[in-house]
Write a protein that holds these residues in place. Sequence first.
Motif, PDB file in Angstrom:
ATOM      1  N   ASN A  36       0.797  -1.229   0.000  1.00 21.92           N
ATOM      2  CA  ASN A  36       0.000   0.000   0.000  1.00 21.92           C
ATOM      3  C   ASN A  36       0.827   1.275   0.000  1.00 21.92           C
ATOM      4  O   ASN A  36       0.266   2.367  -0.037  1.00 21.92           O
ATOM      5  CB  ASN A  36      -0.913   0.013   1.238  1.00 21.92           C
ATOM      6  CG  ASN A  36      -1.758  -1.233   1.342  1.00 21.92           C
ATOM      7  OD1 ASN A  36      -2.350  -1.670   0.362  1.00 21.92           O
ATOM      8  ND2 ASN A  36      -1.817  -1.822   2.526  1.00 21.92           N
ATOM      9  N   THR A  37       2.151   1.155   0.053  1.00 19.09           N
ATOM     10  CA  THR A  37       2.973   2.339   0.224  1.00 19.09           C
ATOM     11  C   THR A  37       4.380   2.105  -0.313  1.00 19.09           C
ATOM     12  O   THR A  37       4.785   0.964  -0.557  1.00 19.09           O
ATOM     13  CB  THR A  37       3.036   2.724   1.726  1.00 19.09           C
ATOM     14  OG1 THR A  37       3.793   3.923   1.893  1.00 19.09           O
ATOM     15  CG2 THR A  37       3.672   1.606   2.548  1.00 19.09           C
ATOM     16  N   HIS A 106       6.248   1.799   6.921  1.00 14.04           N
ATOM     17  CA  HIS A 106       5.954   3.131   6.375  1.00 14.04           C
ATOM     18  C   HIS A 106       6.382   4.218   7.365  1.00 14.04           C
ATOM     19  O   HIS A 106       7.070   5.177   6.990  1.00 14.04           O
ATOM     20  CB  HIS A 106       4.456   3.262   6.082  1.00 14.04           C
ATOM     21  CG  HIS A 106       4.056   4.645   5.642  1.00 14.04           C
ATOM     22  ND1 HIS A 106       4.077   5.036   4.327  1.00 14.04           N
ATOM     23  CD2 HIS A 106       3.648   5.731   6.358  1.00 14.04           C
ATOM     24  CE1 HIS A 106       3.691   6.295   4.232  1.00 14.04           C
ATOM     25  NE2 HIS A 106       3.438   6.743   5.456  1.00 14.04           N
ATOM     26  N   TRP A 110       9.351   6.947   6.626  1.00 14.64           N
ATOM     27  CA  TRP A 110       8.960   8.352   6.495  1.00 14.64           C
ATOM     28  C   TRP A 110       9.194   9.141   7.781  1.00 14.64           C
ATOM     29  O   TRP A 110       8.898  10.341   7.843  1.00 14.64           O
ATOM     30  CB  TRP A 110       7.493   8.443   6.095  1.00 14.64           C
ATOM     31  CG  TRP A 110       7.247   8.081   4.659  1.00 14.64           C
ATOM     32  CD1 TRP A 110       6.960   6.843   4.152  1.00 14.64           C
ATOM     33  CD2 TRP A 110       7.304   8.964   3.541  1.00 14.64           C
ATOM     34  NE1 TRP A 110       6.822   6.903   2.787  1.00 14.64           N
ATOM     35  CE2 TRP A 110       7.025   8.187   2.383  1.00 14.64           C
ATOM     36  CE3 TRP A 110       7.548  10.331   3.393  1.00 14.64           C
ATOM     37  CZ2 TRP A 110       6.995   8.738   1.096  1.00 14.64           C
ATOM     38  CZ3 TRP A 110       7.515  10.882   2.119  1.00 14.64           C
ATOM     39  CH2 TRP A 110       7.242  10.102   1.001  1.00 14.64           C
ATOM     40  N   THR A 115       1.029   4.840  10.576  1.00 17.56           N
ATOM     41  CA  THR A 115       1.087   4.032   9.366  1.00 17.56           C
ATOM     42  C   THR A 115       0.732   4.888   8.151  1.00 17.56           C
ATOM     43  O   THR A 115       0.447   6.083   8.273  1.00 17.56           O
ATOM     44  CB  THR A 115       0.098   2.862   9.457  1.00 17.56           C
ATOM     45  OG1 THR A 115      -1.236   3.396   9.468  1.00 17.56           O
ATOM     46  CG2 THR A 115       0.330   2.049  10.718  1.00 17.56           C
ATOM     47  N   GLU A 116       0.693   4.244   6.979  1.00 20.54           N
ATOM     48  CA  GLU A 116       0.325   4.946   5.750  1.00 20.54           C
ATOM     49  C   GLU A 116      -1.099   5.482   5.789  1.00 20.54           C
ATOM     50  O   GLU A 116      -1.485   6.338   4.977  1.00 20.54           O
ATOM     51  CB  GLU A 116       0.512   4.028   4.532  1.00 20.54           C
ATOM     52  CG  GLU A 116      -0.342   2.774   4.531  1.00 20.54           C
ATOM     53  CD  GLU A 116       0.308   1.603   5.245  1.00 20.54           C
ATOM     54  OE1 GLU A 116      -0.151   0.464   5.013  1.00 20.54           O
ATOM     55  OE2 GLU A 116       1.263   1.809   6.028  1.00 20.54           O
ATOM     56  N   ASP A 117      -1.915   5.004   6.736  1.00 23.71           N
ATOM     57  CA  ASP A 117      -3.297   5.452   6.891  1.00 23.71           C
ATOM     58  C   ASP A 117      -3.429   6.605   7.881  1.00 23.71           C
ATOM     59  O   ASP A 117      -4.542   6.980   8.239  1.00 23.71           O
ATOM     60  CB  ASP A 117      -4.174   4.294   7.392  1.00 23.71           C
ATOM     61  CG  ASP A 117      -3.828   2.959   6.760  1.00 23.71           C
ATOM     62  OD1 ASP A 117      -3.088   2.188   7.398  1.00 23.71           O
ATOM     63  OD2 ASP A 117      -4.268   2.714   5.632  1.00 23.71           O
TER      64      ASP A 117
END
Length: 362
Positions: A36-37, A106, A110, A115-117
Amino acid sequence: MDVINYFSPHYQAARSKFLEAATHAGLSIESHLNPNTKGPDGGALYTDVAVWGDPKADRVLLANSATHGAEGFCGSGALVGWLRSGAYRTVPKNVKVVLVHAINPHGFAWIRRVTEDNVDLNRNFMTHNGGYPENPDYDALHDVIVPKQWGADSLAAMEKAFDAYKQQHGAFAWQKALSQGQYNHADGIFHGGNKPTWSNLTFRKIVGAHVQGAKHACFIDYHTGLGPYGTVDLIADGEPGSAELQRCFDWFVNNVSSPALGNSTSPALHGVIKHAVVDMLEGTKVTSVTAEYGTYPLKTVLGAVIADNWLHARGDLDSAQGKELKAQMRKAFYPDEDDWKELVYLRSRQFMRAAIGGLAEA
């Protein structure tokens, strides 16, 4: 290898060191791609798992890193150090060790806790049936926490609101209001989400594959950001008087605390990752601690979280301001200093040894 070299400057280097150390030690390795990322460099992001010991061993130590991604520098260095030191060679035959590197890749890549969400993974382990706990104190502060603009005026308004809350309720209540978890503001801090994240589901797969069926499991989750610089608070689960809490005091002895006893650096939290371990291991005795390493004062750490949240919600990552805020975030959760790394590794080596000894004799 010098202790400080167990630690890495970024996610990709940390992953390489972990895989190299696990391969050199002869551990079984599996990798989970997060579809997803991607990382800031466009690279793929993985959660890696390394396993040492008899697959049928009925006592399991599960050590996990980067639940809060930006805190992954600490856990990564500690796990790499455990492997490079050769500590695995002294593990008793009835104990299996499962090392999880970057359960939230993620966030690690970063330099974010989430998370990416934009979900705080350590607030995401809920049933997600709609019955989320309310946090009205956070609701009342949300607008100053995520202002439209970031500058002197918004920071002054935030400080004023925080000071008023602290004067009325106290500093620890302020920390609890911000950090215990909230489920109404997807663009806010410590948001628990409304469904299981990829990292949540992946962690459950790992527990199911490597821990389920154990007679006794010990779960250690590495974190940073609370407490004095370089010290570790072993935050134990279990109610006062429970066998689990007593095992934590018996096994680890020093620096053990409990939110239930009111002597921890952290308040009680909603939806923490340990819930998955307990829920999935019916019939298994579980002993769990969060290894919380101190960095800088709480105001500095929470300030970095708030600034990073605003940056990703409304700011410009490539701007001078964006780069300054990202550097602030990295430093808050990873003091890139030799003395801090030495302290992290030393205490990790000690409580990993205590956990393995406790499991072997339990």
